[in-house]
Design a protein around this motif. Structure first.
Motif, PDB file in Angstrom:
ATOM      1  N   THR A 228       0.857  -1.161  -0.020  1.00 22.04           N
ATOM      2  CA  THR A 228       0.009   0.108   0.127  1.00 22.04           C
ATOM      3  C   THR A 228       0.701   1.280  -0.063  1.00 22.04           C
ATOM      4  O   THR A 228       1.906   1.255   0.580  1.00 22.04           O
ATOM      5  N   ALA A 229       0.345   2.331  -0.897  1.00 22.10           N
ATOM      6  CA  ALA A 229       1.187   3.415  -0.849  1.00 22.10           C
ATOM      7  C   ALA A 229       0.059   4.767  -0.917  1.00 22.10           C
ATOM      8  O   ALA A 229      -0.795   4.530  -1.608  1.00 22.10           O
ATOM      9  N   VAL A 230       0.537   5.811  -0.181  1.00 22.04           N
ATOM     10  CA  VAL A 230      -0.257   6.977  -0.204  1.00 22.04           C
ATOM     11  C   VAL A 230       0.772   7.971  -0.729  1.00 22.04           C
ATOM     12  O   VAL A 230       1.592   8.354   0.183  1.00 22.04           O
ATOM     13  N   VAL A 231       0.369   8.809  -1.781  1.00 23.80           N
ATOM     14  CA  VAL A 231       1.238   9.775  -2.183  1.00 23.80           C
ATOM     15  C   VAL A 231       0.357  11.240  -2.017  1.00 23.80           C
ATOM     16  O   VAL A 231      -0.540  11.276  -2.603  1.00 23.80           O
ATOM     17  N   ILE A 232       0.946  12.216  -1.541  1.00 24.99           N
ATOM     18  CA  ILE A 232       0.422  13.518  -1.295  1.00 24.99           C
ATOM     19  C   ILE A 232       1.082  14.482  -1.560  1.00 24.99           C
ATOM     20  O   ILE A 232       2.347  14.693  -1.005  1.00 24.99           O
ATOM     21  N   ARG A 233       1.055  15.280  -2.411  1.00 30.28           N
ATOM     22  CA  ARG A 233       2.074  16.456  -3.150  1.00 30.28           C
ATOM     23  C   ARG A 233       1.327  17.634  -2.891  1.00 30.28           C
ATOM     24  O   ARG A 233       0.096  18.036  -3.035  1.00 30.28           O
ATOM     25  N   VAL A 234       2.071  18.601  -2.098  1.00 33.86           N
ATOM     26  CA  VAL A 234       1.608  19.708  -1.754  1.00 33.86           C
ATOM     27  C   VAL A 234       1.801  20.881  -2.571  1.00 33.86           C
ATOM     28  O   VAL A 234       3.222  21.212  -2.797  1.00 33.86           O
ATOM     29  N   ARG A 235       0.867  21.450  -3.256  1.00 30.84           N
ATOM     30  CA  ARG A 235       1.126  22.410  -4.278  1.00 30.84           C
ATOM     31  C   ARG A 235       0.927  24.014  -3.706  1.00 30.84           C
ATOM     32  O   ARG A 235       1.471  24.700  -4.119  1.00 30.84           O
ATOM     33  N   GLY A 236       0.195  24.145  -2.830  1.00 34.06           N
ATOM     34  CA  GLY A 236       0.017  25.301  -2.066  1.00 34.06           C
ATOM     35  C   GLY A 236      -0.566  25.175  -0.836  1.00 34.06           C
ATOM     36  O   GLY A 236      -1.089  24.173  -0.377  1.00 34.06           O
ATOM     37  N   LEU A 237      -0.184  25.967   0.038  1.00 35.52           N
ATOM     38  CA  LEU A 237      -0.305  25.865   1.545  1.00 35.52           C
ATOM     39  C   LEU A 237      -1.875  26.526   1.845  1.00 35.52           C
ATOM     40  O   LEU A 237      -2.330  27.087   1.217  1.00 35.52           O
ATOM     41  N   ALA A 238      -2.486  26.115   3.083  1.00 35.28           N
ATOM     42  CA  ALA A 238      -3.533  26.870   3.478  1.00 35.28           C
ATOM     43  C   ALA A 238      -3.437  27.914   4.213  1.00 35.28           C
ATOM     44  O   ALA A 238      -1.845  28.362   4.309  1.00 35.28           O
ATOM     45  N   ALA A 239      -4.290  28.929   4.725  1.00 38.85           N
ATOM     46  CA  ALA A 239      -3.988  29.921   5.547  1.00 38.85           C
ATOM     47  C   ALA A 239      -3.258  29.445   6.905  1.00 38.85           C
ATOM     48  O   ALA A 239      -3.352  28.455   7.516  1.00 38.85           O
TER      49      ALA A 239
END
Length: 576
Positions: A228-239
């Protein structure tokens, strides 16, 4: 504002008969945005076929219940309570099964959870699932496996959910940056793929394609377990959150005194605007946009004071929060990315404060005063609807920009419900603009804390001075309640062109009795908008008993003394 992320998930059973891995990712609904994003991967421990049950319930209960936790809880507290509660549930079920003679039917699993909130990330971990951070070409393992050290016992866990009545979790927290990628894997992936290969696959294509590539290559390389693999890429931050601002306030150094021409993180100082011994305010130009901004820093004498740092961090965070959708009548704070020092950045508005103009003898037209007071009143209404109390409304904090717009300045002592304890206990404000309830007195045994009504009273006193150049009760020193033992003169007696309807509005706003004042900013604004079309009733004189209860006793004493004196004269001197 929520995160801009690319999310991919993939899970395969491989050569096993059943897939005992389970994963989940939940992005918050609008009303839950403050909680951030949560993801989790669990790997069931195969004992009697209950591993799938443990993994699935662990992930689902966590990602569903997380958004029901109070926003005031720290992330680690929320995760610890939720995971510990589920561990207790699993452990209790395992005991019951063993008591019923169901040998080997224990339900256990490993768990790695990730929360992205504001400008930070938090990882909670138990077992041998893993969390990885890919940043600037590096692949950083954020978790450590809870297994025996001996090579032939690496598959034996020392910690897992359902293993014991209590569970000890590892936590990792750090600053989040745009471009970061997080990867959560079960041992069916990282037990086969080398770190370098894992990083390369996680960086290819979309997040969904990357997660599928990780699982597919792990199984192709001879993996004998679920993958199992989960990939999360952050393109922009929240406030930014207050916790992010407080963390920066604790970690970053305060800048030394800046001079004209000095550059701080792309801001070139063009002028020193103010230095009050606690803060310095600079005008600066942003290199990227060429715009003028205001930089607020701590004076070096206060730079090491953690309470002053927390108050400045709170001010910057609060200004960002309340101006995110509507900045009319207020000054917007700007997000500072990759700051090398601790400071706050605000929009720059050329102009002067009302205090400046009154000190230079400027006389404002009645219409301009009403329009400016209405703008400030509506800004206060937006603050109050968000649970914020300004606490220092006065002419020095009302600014008239060169664009003709009035703005309310300085949230440095404002209350938001999230302010530092020291700030909450501070008896803030300027005495002449503070409602008498804050000083206590015969009718109020103890001083009252500032509230929304305090801001409206401060605006009323400001409006009185705006029109007349005088204070309704004169200069008030702390606890000087005698100043409030007379009713203020109507503004029209000091300035004849003030209309009667405005007299009534102002006198209602500064009434000695709080029951006679405006209850909300909306009510105050409505009275200003209606003006002469629907004027308020003339306020009555405040009874002497309300203004000065002790005066009644003094009058009674004087009458009694006079009566006794007359009685003595009659007894001694008048013929019988």
């Amino acid at each position: 504002m929520s995160f801009d992320v690319d999310i991919g998930r993939c899970s395969e059973r491989g050569p096993r008969e059943e897939n005992e891995d389970f994963s989940g990712v939940v992005q918050p609904a609008h009303q839950d945005a403050a909680h951030g994003l949560i993801a989790a991967v669990a790997d069931g421990v195969s004992m009697g076929g209950r591993g799938r049950e443990a993994a699935q319930t662990a992930v689902l209960s966590l990602v569903r219940d997380y958004y029901a936790t109070p926003e005031t809880w720290d992330i680690t507290v929320a995760l610890d309570r939720l995971i510990s509660a589920h561990n207790a549930w699993l452990a209790d079920h395992n005991r019951r099964r063993q008591g019923a003679g169901a040998e080997g039917a224990a339900a256990m699993c490993t768990l790695t959870a990730l929360v992205l909130q504001g400008h930070s990330y938090t990882v909670a971990h138990v077992g041998d699932t893993r969390a990885w951070l890919l940043r600037d070409g590096d692949c950083i393992q954020l978790t450590q496996d809870h297994c025996f050290e001996q090579p032939d016992m690496r598959s034996r866990l020392t910690r897992a959910l359902g293993l014991d009545d209590g569970v000890r979790l590892d936590y990792v927290q750090g600053e989040l940056q745009p471009g970061d990628s997080f990867v959560l894997t079960s041992d069916g992936v990282h037990g086969v793929l080398k770190r370098r290969r894992l990083a390369a696959l996680a960086a290819e294509g979309s997040a969904d394609a990357a997660s599928a590539s990780l699982v597919r290559e792990a199984l192709a390389a001879g993996g004998r377990d679920n993958a199992t693999a989960v990939v999360i890429r952050v393109r922009g931050l929240a406030a930014s959150r207050l916790e992010d601002a407080l963390l920066r306030g604790r970690q970053l150094p305060a800048p030394m005194r800046l001079r004209v021409g000095d550059v701080l993180d792309g801001y070139t100082v063009t002028a020193l605007v103010d230095d009050n011994g606690v803060h310095r305010l600079y005008q600066a130009r942003e290199a990227a946009t060429g715009e003028l901004v205001a930089l607020k820093t701590l004076h070096e004498a206060r730079a090491s004071d953690p309470e002053e740092r927390a108050m400045l961090a709170h001010e910057a965070w609060l200004s960002q929060r309340i101006t995110e959708r509507d900045s009319r009548g207020l000054v917007r704070a700007r997000e500072v990315e990759h700051a090398s020092a601790f400071y706050a950045v605000f929009d720059w508005h050329s102009g002067h404060t009302l205090e400046h103009w009154l000190g230079h003898g400027r006389r404002f037209d009645i219409g301009d005063v009403v329009e400016g007071a209405l703008t400030v009143c509506k800004a206060l209404g937006r603050l109050h609807r968000q649970g914020v109390v300004h606490r220092d409304v006065k002419p020095a904090n009302l600014h008239l920009g060169d664009d003709g717009q009035w703005r309310l300045l300085d949230l440095g002592v404002a209350l938001s419900g999230r302010e530092p304890a020291t700030q909450r206990q501070l008896h803030a404000g300027t005495p002449s603009y503070m409602n008498p309830e804050q000083w206590g007195g015969p009718g109020d045994r103890d001083p009252r804390a500032a509230d929304a009504g305090s801001d409206l009273y401060g605006l009323g006193v400001t409006l009185y001075r705006w029109l007349t150049g005088h204070l309704p009760y004169g200069e008030v020193e702390p606890y000087q309640l005698a100043r409030f033992r007379r009713d203020p003169k109507a503004p029209s007696r000091l300035r004849p062109d003030v209309p009667i309807w405005l007299d009534h509005v102002v006198l209602k706003a500064v009434a000695r009795d709080e029951a006679q004042r405006f209850e909300t900013a909306e009510e105050f604004a409505l009275a200003l908008e209606r003006g002469a079309s629907r004027p308020l009733a003339a306020p009555g004189s405040t009874p002497l008993a309300t203004r000065d209860p002790a005066a009644l006793w003094m009058i009674a004493f004087a009458i009694s003394a006079l009566f006794n004196l007359l009685l003595v004269v009659w007894l001694l001197f008048l013929p019988r």
